[in-house]
Design a protein around this motif. Structure first.
Motif, PDB file in Angstrom:
ATOM      1  N   VAL A 135      70.873 -23.600  -8.604  1.00  0.00           N
ATOM      2  CA  VAL A 135      71.447 -23.335  -7.277  1.00  0.00           C
ATOM      3  C   VAL A 135      70.941 -21.991  -6.755  1.00  0.00           C
ATOM      4  CG1 VAL A 135      73.582 -23.068  -5.957  1.00  0.00           C
ATOM      5  CG2 VAL A 135      73.489 -24.677  -7.891  1.00  0.00           C
ATOM      6  N   GLU A 136      70.588 -21.918  -5.455  1.00  0.00           N
ATOM      7  CA  GLU A 136      70.154 -20.666  -4.837  1.00  0.00           C
ATOM      8  C   GLU A 136      71.321 -19.674  -4.727  1.00  0.00           C
ATOM      9  OE1 GLU A 136      68.359 -21.280  -1.096  1.00  0.00           O
ATOM     10  OE2 GLU A 136      66.620 -22.384  -1.882  1.00  0.00           O
ATOM     11  N   VAL A 137      70.989 -18.400  -4.775  1.00  0.00           N
ATOM     12  CA  VAL A 137      72.010 -17.337  -4.667  1.00  0.00           C
ATOM     13  C   VAL A 137      72.532 -17.282  -3.238  1.00  0.00           C
ATOM     14  CG1 VAL A 137      72.459 -14.866  -4.866  1.00  0.00           C
ATOM     15  CG2 VAL A 137      70.952 -16.008  -6.521  1.00  0.00           C
ATOM     16  N   HIS A 138      73.839 -17.369  -3.058  1.00  0.00           N
ATOM     17  CA  HIS A 138      74.467 -17.331  -1.737  1.00  0.00           C
ATOM     18  C   HIS A 138      74.764 -15.899  -1.291  1.00  0.00           C
ATOM     19  CE1 HIS A 138      77.036 -18.380   1.633  1.00  0.00           C
ATOM     20  NE2 HIS A 138      78.000 -17.639   1.109  1.00  0.00           N
ATOM     21  N   ASP A 139      75.159 -15.047  -2.215  1.00  0.00           N
ATOM     22  CA  ASP A 139      75.535 -13.659  -1.875  1.00  0.00           C
ATOM     23  C   ASP A 139      75.515 -12.826  -3.154  1.00  0.00           C
ATOM     24  OD1 ASP A 139      76.255 -11.469  -0.454  1.00  0.00           O
ATOM     25  OD2 ASP A 139      78.280 -12.136   0.038  1.00  0.00           O
TER      26      ASP A 139
ATOM     27  N   CYS B 173      79.086 -25.814 -12.964  1.00  0.00           N
ATOM     28  CA  CYS B 173      80.291 -25.976 -12.151  1.00  0.00           C
ATOM     29  C   CYS B 173      81.179 -27.040 -12.801  1.00  0.00           C
ATOM     30  CB  CYS B 173      79.882 -26.389 -10.742  1.00  0.00           C
ATOM     31  SG  CYS B 173      81.285 -26.558  -9.601  1.00  0.00           S
TER      32      CYS B 173
ATOM     33  N   TRP C 186      74.314 -24.053 -12.682  1.00  0.00           N
ATOM     34  CA  TRP C 186      74.186 -22.931 -11.754  1.00  0.00           C
ATOM     35  C   TRP C 186      72.759 -22.407 -11.660  1.00  0.00           C
ATOM     36  CZ3 TRP C 186      77.607 -22.869  -8.349  1.00  0.00           C
ATOM     37  CH2 TRP C 186      78.974 -23.032  -8.623  1.00  0.00           C
TER      38      TRP C 186
END
Length: 451
Positions: free
Chosen positions: A90-94, A81, A87
């Motif tokens: 970081v967990e997948v949001h969608d 980011c 990234w």
């Protein structure tokens, strides 16, 4: 010797000009005989009030997402980011999905059948397991490949060489022309029962449409005949055009319903109740009006179109119908007045040749009930477009791949084409139907309809 009478010369000039002006839209002449330099024929359809293209409120069609994709490719987020966060931590949001619909790589699927062979330890007799009944050769093509080959030839009208080209391109395998002929022969043999049932089903139809067109065999003229309805189609191939071919097909001599045709004399010899195609009549009236300047023909054409559209829309009142019938008779009388009978030619045998206008008016008077049957019987259509659409496919075949190499080839084509056309009219898959033939489990269309 040329007649010195100026009126005779003028009449002869008008006759020759009329012959040159004839097209498929103003006579019974087929479109294939139209001259390239002639202007494009006018359509008989009335211009609508709607603009072309999709209409307001039309739902439209587009590709839809498949809820069960065959393959899913996850595209991971990489990099960092702008704040420096990686990234991959970081967990997948969608997940946002897009799909690509494509053909899989086409290659033949080879199934090898291995029949066990055993020796009896007691009597030493040798026995083997049975192969499936449809696996007869050491190496052979399967029903899907056979169905595709026949589909390309009979449904898409490709000649054998081009069928081989397509199959070699798609599947990497090129069957010989002899093999393709064997596929057609086998399909024809297995559809024999279907054709028998089809002929019986046609006899129960309230209205049948008939037509015919030329089809060569080894360069010699033969004929393809069609007998059809909205749900059924029967093609027949015969070296004859007339009653011999009709008798050979075995349907029309037994038929007692309404037979829609184009006023060919041979059809009138049948015992059915007849109806005449008004699309042919409109074309002939256009010729008389536009080329020979006969106003009665233009008025009759306009009146016939008007009453047809009113009848179709359900807005024709009994008073309007009665007025049209009076007008129809009056305009035919005007046509006879405009085209007086030709005097017999001295020392010439037979009847004197009459003008096209007089012949048409006399025909309409003689067959008035057949021309106007659509006004009195709801099941009877206005024209013979059903048969013309069905026979047009034979003309397309003739244009793409020419005629047939043998009479048997013509009969094979007609029987298989009858099956495919009937399937298509009933919304069934023609390809699945062909596969069912080669699996010896023929998919039969509906042949009985409640009236």
């Amino acid at each position: 010797m040329t007649c010195p009478n100026c009126e005779c010369l003028q009449a002869r000039i008008r006759e020759l000009e009329a012959q040159v002006a004839r097209t498929s839209e103003t006579s019974h002449q087929p479109p294939s005989q139209d001259q390239a330099w002639k202007k494009k024929p006018k359509s008989e359809r009335h211009r609508g009030v709607r603009s072309s293209g999709g209409q307001i409120g039309h739902p439209g069609t587009t590709l839809k997402m498949n809820p069960s994709p065959d393959e899913v490719v996850v595209l991971p987020m990489t990099g960092s980011c702008t704040c420096g966060q990686h990234w991959n931590e970081v967990e997948v949001h969608d997940l946002l999905a897009r799909q690509v619909l494509d053909l899989p790589e086409v290659q033949l699927h080879v199934t090898e059948y291995q029949a066990e062979v055993k020796m009896c330890p007691r009597c030493h007799q040798r026995q083997q397991a049975a192969f499936p009944v449809d696996v007869r050769g050491q190496v052979q093509y399967g029903p899907r490949f056979q169905g595709l080959a026949v589909y390309l030839n009979v449904a898409q009208f490709l000649p054998f060489k081009r069928v081989g080209d397509v199959l070699e391109t798609l599947c990497g395998q090129r069957p010989s022309e002899g093999t393709l002929a064997l596929h057609l022969n086998l399909a024809t043999e297995r559809l024999a029962g279907f054709e028998v049932s089809l002929k019986e089903a046609l006899l129960e139809e309230p209205v049948l449409h008939v037509d015919e067109t030329g089809s060569t065999v080894k360069g010699k003229l033969a004929w393809v005949h069609v007998i059809s309805s909205k749900q059924l189609t029967l093609y027949g191939h015969d070296p004859h055009r007339g009653s011999a071919a009709i008798q050979a097909m075995g349907v029309l001599p037994r038929y007692r319903g309404v037979l829609m045709h184009d006023a060919w004399l041979t059809y009138f010899q049948l015992a059915a109740r007849h109806a005449l195609c008004n699309a042919h009549l409109l074309r002939e009236l256009r010729f008389l009006h536009e080329q020979l300047h006969q106003d009665w023909a233009g008025e009759l054409r306009a009146a016939l179109q008007r009453v047809y559209h009113q009848h179709k829309a359900g807005t024709l009142t009994p008073a309007e119908k009665a007025a049209f019938l009076v007008q129809f008779d009056a305009l035919l009388e005007a046509g006879l007045v405009s085209n007086p009978a030709a005097e017999p030619v001295p020392k010439q045998r037979g009847r004197a040749k009459q003008s096209p206008g007089r012949n048409l008016a006399l025909r309409c008077q003689k067959h008035r009930d057949k021309v106007l049957r659509f006004l009195h019987e709801d099941d009877v259509p206005f024209d013979n477009n059903q048969a013309e659409r069905d026979i047009r496919m034979v003309c397309v075949k003739r244009k793409i791949s020419g005629g047939f190499r043998s009479a048997a080839g013509g009969k094979n084509f007609c029987r298989i084409r009858s099956y495919l056309s009937t399937l298509q009219k009933q919304g069934l898959s023609t390809y699945k139907g062909l596969i069912s033939i080669f699996r010896n489990q023929v998919l039969l269309p509906q042949l009985s309809f409640s009236r």
